[in-house]
Design a protein around this motif. Sequence first.
Motif, PDB file in Angstrom:
ATOM      1  N   LEU A 276     -91.272  21.583  13.133  1.00 45.49           N
ATOM      2  CA  LEU A 276     -92.602  22.157  13.579  1.00 45.49           C
ATOM      3  C   LEU A 276     -93.645  22.084  12.764  1.00 45.49           C
ATOM      4  N   ILE A 277     -93.315  21.746  11.429  1.00 41.75           N
ATOM      5  CA  ILE A 277     -94.587  21.643  10.524  1.00 41.75           C
ATOM      6  C   ILE A 277     -95.281  20.509  10.487  1.00 41.75           C
ATOM      7  N   GLU A 278     -96.575  20.361  10.219  1.00 48.95           N
ATOM      8  CA  GLU A 278     -97.107  19.107   9.899  1.00 48.95           C
ATOM      9  C   GLU A 278     -96.818  18.301   8.583  1.00 48.95           C
ATOM     10  N   ASP A 279     -96.698  17.059   8.723  1.00 47.30           N
ATOM     11  CA  ASP A 279     -96.602  16.383   7.663  1.00 47.30           C
ATOM     12  C   ASP A 279     -97.435  15.193   7.883  1.00 47.30           C
ATOM     13  N   PRO A 280     -98.821  15.306   7.203  1.00 49.00           N
ATOM     14  CA  PRO A 280     -99.630  13.858   7.643  1.00 49.00           C
ATOM     15  C   PRO A 280     -99.544  12.884   6.398  1.00 49.00           C
ATOM     16  N   ASN A 281     -98.783  13.007   5.589  1.00 48.96           N
ATOM     17  CA  ASN A 281     -98.361  11.988   4.722  1.00 48.96           C
ATOM     18  C   ASN A 281     -97.844  10.568   5.355  1.00 48.96           C
ATOM     19  N   PRO A 282     -98.182   9.424   4.806  1.00 52.22           N
ATOM     20  CA  PRO A 282     -97.697   8.300   5.715  1.00 52.22           C
ATOM     21  C   PRO A 282     -96.397   8.094   5.170  1.00 52.22           C
ATOM     22  N   TYR A 290     -98.296   8.896  10.152  1.00 55.07           N
ATOM     23  CA  TYR A 290     -98.236  10.244   9.697  1.00 55.07           C
ATOM     24  C   TYR A 290     -96.650  10.485   9.934  1.00 55.07           C
ATOM     25  N   LYS A 291     -96.008  11.145   8.818  1.00 55.22           N
ATOM     26  CA  LYS A 291     -94.467  11.428   9.118  1.00 55.22           C
ATOM     27  C   LYS A 291     -94.227  12.378  10.149  1.00 55.22           C
ATOM     28  N   GLN A 292     -95.001  13.421  10.285  1.00 56.77           N
ATOM     29  CA  GLN A 292     -94.603  14.288  11.364  1.00 56.77           C
ATOM     30  C   GLN A 292     -95.928  15.075  11.934  1.00 56.77           C
ATOM     31  N   ASP A 293     -96.219  14.398  13.137  1.00 61.84           N
ATOM     32  CA  ASP A 293     -97.356  15.027  13.869  1.00 61.84           C
ATOM     33  C   ASP A 293     -96.932  14.540  15.455  1.00 61.84           C
ATOM     34  N   GLY A 294     -97.410  15.409  16.394  1.00 64.68           N
ATOM     35  CA  GLY A 294     -97.264  15.181  17.752  1.00 64.68           C
ATOM     36  C   GLY A 294     -97.037  16.184  18.488  1.00 64.68           C
ATOM     37  N   TYR A 295     -97.230  16.268  19.873  1.00 67.78           N
ATOM     38  CA  TYR A 295     -96.995  17.206  20.812  1.00 67.78           C
ATOM     39  C   TYR A 295     -95.662  17.841  20.743  1.00 67.78           C
ATOM     40  N   ALA A 296     -94.656  17.055  20.441  1.00 70.51           N
ATOM     41  CA  ALA A 296     -93.145  17.343  20.221  1.00 70.51           C
ATOM     42  C   ALA A 296     -92.914  17.536  18.788  1.00 70.51           C
ATOM     43  N   SER A 297     -93.958  17.693  17.827  1.00 72.54           N
ATOM     44  CA  SER A 297     -93.416  17.619  16.527  1.00 72.54           C
ATOM     45  C   SER A 297     -94.300  18.635  15.825  1.00 72.54           C
ATOM     46  N   GLY A 298     -94.750  18.329  14.533  1.00 71.75           N
ATOM     47  CA  GLY A 298     -95.347  19.239  13.700  1.00 71.75           C
ATOM     48  C   GLY A 298     -96.759  19.624  14.291  1.00 71.75           C
ATOM     49  N   SER A 299     -96.918  21.054  14.325  1.00 70.74           N
ATOM     50  CA  SER A 299     -98.486  21.510  14.644  1.00 70.74           C
ATOM     51  C   SER A 299     -98.849  22.921  13.594  1.00 70.74           C
ATOM     52  N   TYR A 300     -97.783  23.170  12.801  1.00 62.32           N
ATOM     53  CA  TYR A 300     -98.156  24.526  12.026  1.00 62.32           C
ATOM     54  C   TYR A 300     -98.329  23.982  10.585  1.00 62.32           C
ATOM     55  N   VAL A 301     -99.332  24.644   9.948  1.00 63.37           N
ATOM     56  CA  VAL A 301     -99.632  24.437   8.348  1.00 63.37           C
ATOM     57  C   VAL A 301     -99.672  25.654   7.629  1.00 63.37           C
ATOM     58  N   ASN A 302     -99.005  25.754   6.389  1.00 66.33           N
ATOM     59  CA  ASN A 302     -98.917  26.777   5.577  1.00 66.33           C
ATOM     60  C   ASN A 302    -100.117  26.415   4.613  1.00 66.33           C
ATOM     61  N   CYS A 303    -101.539  26.540   4.830  1.00 64.83           N
ATOM     62  CA  CYS A 303    -102.564  26.196   4.061  1.00 64.83           C
ATOM     63  C   CYS A 303    -102.856  26.869   2.784  1.00 64.83           C
ATOM     64  N   ALA A 304    -102.224  27.944   2.590  1.00 61.93           N
ATOM     65  CA  ALA A 304    -102.494  28.652   1.311  1.00 61.93           C
ATOM     66  C   ALA A 304    -101.829  28.076   0.336  1.00 61.93           C
TER      67      ALA A 304
END
Length: 598
Positions: A276-282, A290-304
């Motif tokens: 469930l964690i976003e991974d926009p790296n190709p 993106y490696k992980q992004d979608g409605y049934a995939s990553g949407s959370y980001v630990n931006c700290a």
Amino acid sequence: MFSVTTSLQNAAKIFVGVSLLVWLMSSIARAAEGTSHTPITPIRHLIVIVGENHSFDNLFGAYQPVGGQTVSNLLSKGIINEDGTPGPHFVEAQQWQASVTDKYSIAPMRTRPFATLPQPNSTFAFGRKPNEPDPRFPADLPSGPFQLSHYAPYQLSFTGDPAHRFFQMWQQFDDGRSDLFPWVATTVGTGSEGKPPPVPFTDQSTRQGAVSMGFYNMTQCDAPVFKFIADHYAMSDNFHQGIMGGTGASFIYLGTGDLAYYSDGNGNPATPPTSLIEDPNPWPNSNNWYKQDGYASGSYVNCADESQPGVAPIATYLRAHHRPSRCDPGHYYLVNNYGPAYNADGTPVDVKQHPYTLPPQTLPNIGEAMSKAGVSWKYYIGGLKRGGAQHSGANDTWCSICNPLQYSKNIMTTALRNQIVDVSEFYRDAHNGNLPEVSFVRPYEPYSGHPADSAVSAYEYFVMSITNNVISRPDLFASTAIVVTLDEGDGYYDSGYIQPLDFFGDGTRIPMLVISPYVKPGRIDHVYSDHGSILKFIEKNWNLAPLSPRSRDNLPNPIAAPDNPYVPTNGPSIGDLMTVFDFADKQPRPPLIIPGGI
């Protein structure tokens, strides 16, 4: 020497510390004033209507103001001509191709301009075949904005749903150039949901084409209701979605001035499953898929944590603009769309069985704040039965992510849930003289204006219905302001300035109209604002404190440079909408909304 991450965290601590002091001082000042929450303006009723998914230029790109007002749009900048064709400065909106093959970037290396736009595609439009170019549109459109209604009729035309998720929008923005809209749409793998790209990979693999560059033309009778409102009431040409990304996070921000995060359901941050964690790296051997992004995939980001995928490029950009991240350590923020932890009737959703569900939230929200202060409110949303349950078979009319209060534990498990009612109740309350002081109104999905399953004309009809119902009651309208806006811009191109506030945005410009007897006809407000400005207006008008020490309603009002009213000199800052009004000069005969004339 401090590390980059430590410096960012220290900046965030300073921001939160200052915000806490401002919040405490504001609360003390209000306590000293007493407990009265009588409005400080003639506005006794605020009605906020929220549709879906259009940028400012997408609807108002060809608008011509009245009464000596000025507007910042495609036409005024010479990007287009009145007839929608490319204007003398069309090159300012030229779209580029780029290359990202290793790490995510918000300003990737541009390679060459598009000679012509990728053929628009309506993959995500109701009734269209997936992964096929839309034959209504030419395959050789010039590389810039084009008029949608030259090819697809304005009335009830589903034109598709451009890419508009969090990391995609940062790339579309491209450090202020806004020149990567078609490239992002054709490379990111929208809907890929953690799956590798097809082989062989091409930049057309997602088949969204360049529908994001489309706009409607008010000089040729598109959007006549909104044009009438702009001519006879007021609007802003500097109002923004508060979050880069889509509907869910944007609605949550509208209700909280903040971001939701993955938790244990009691306000304590927790770590979500890796899937469930976003991974926009190709992906390897792809360009920006993106490696992980979608409605049934990553949407959370630990931006700290700048070691997390996609975080460092945005953090670096913020440092260059002297902005805090507002990312608390250990918090995985929701930056896209997951459903609420409660059904419409208040029963809980099993998060373990339904992982694409945000756990119960305890963020302070505007509903709780108004109730504690004795300010009456309701959230009117299409698709409910009386008593609060969802209509059976109402899935096509119901939008579960379009109500920020349905995410809240303190709303959905208490009697406050009864303040969430079907939109039909609005007409009943207006007829009976029982409208609350603050009304949020979300239409049935087919009337939302969402370009995948609705149309702008349907949203216009809904707005006209609500608005004329109020205007036709002079005693009610005499003390009312109706704000008409949208949740976000849907990834449609916009030529306006975006102010960096923090890691989460701001996002693109979106339309915002104000219908009230206390606005000058045709007024266009240029003060920088976003959805949080609606919260600031409520708080100022009814004498409430900001929602929390870290919510964006703590930000100051903008101070604009004399030569540029659009860019605040004291950023980060957002307005409180008070500048839209003229409380000393009430319209004597405010008109009903009649498109085409009165």
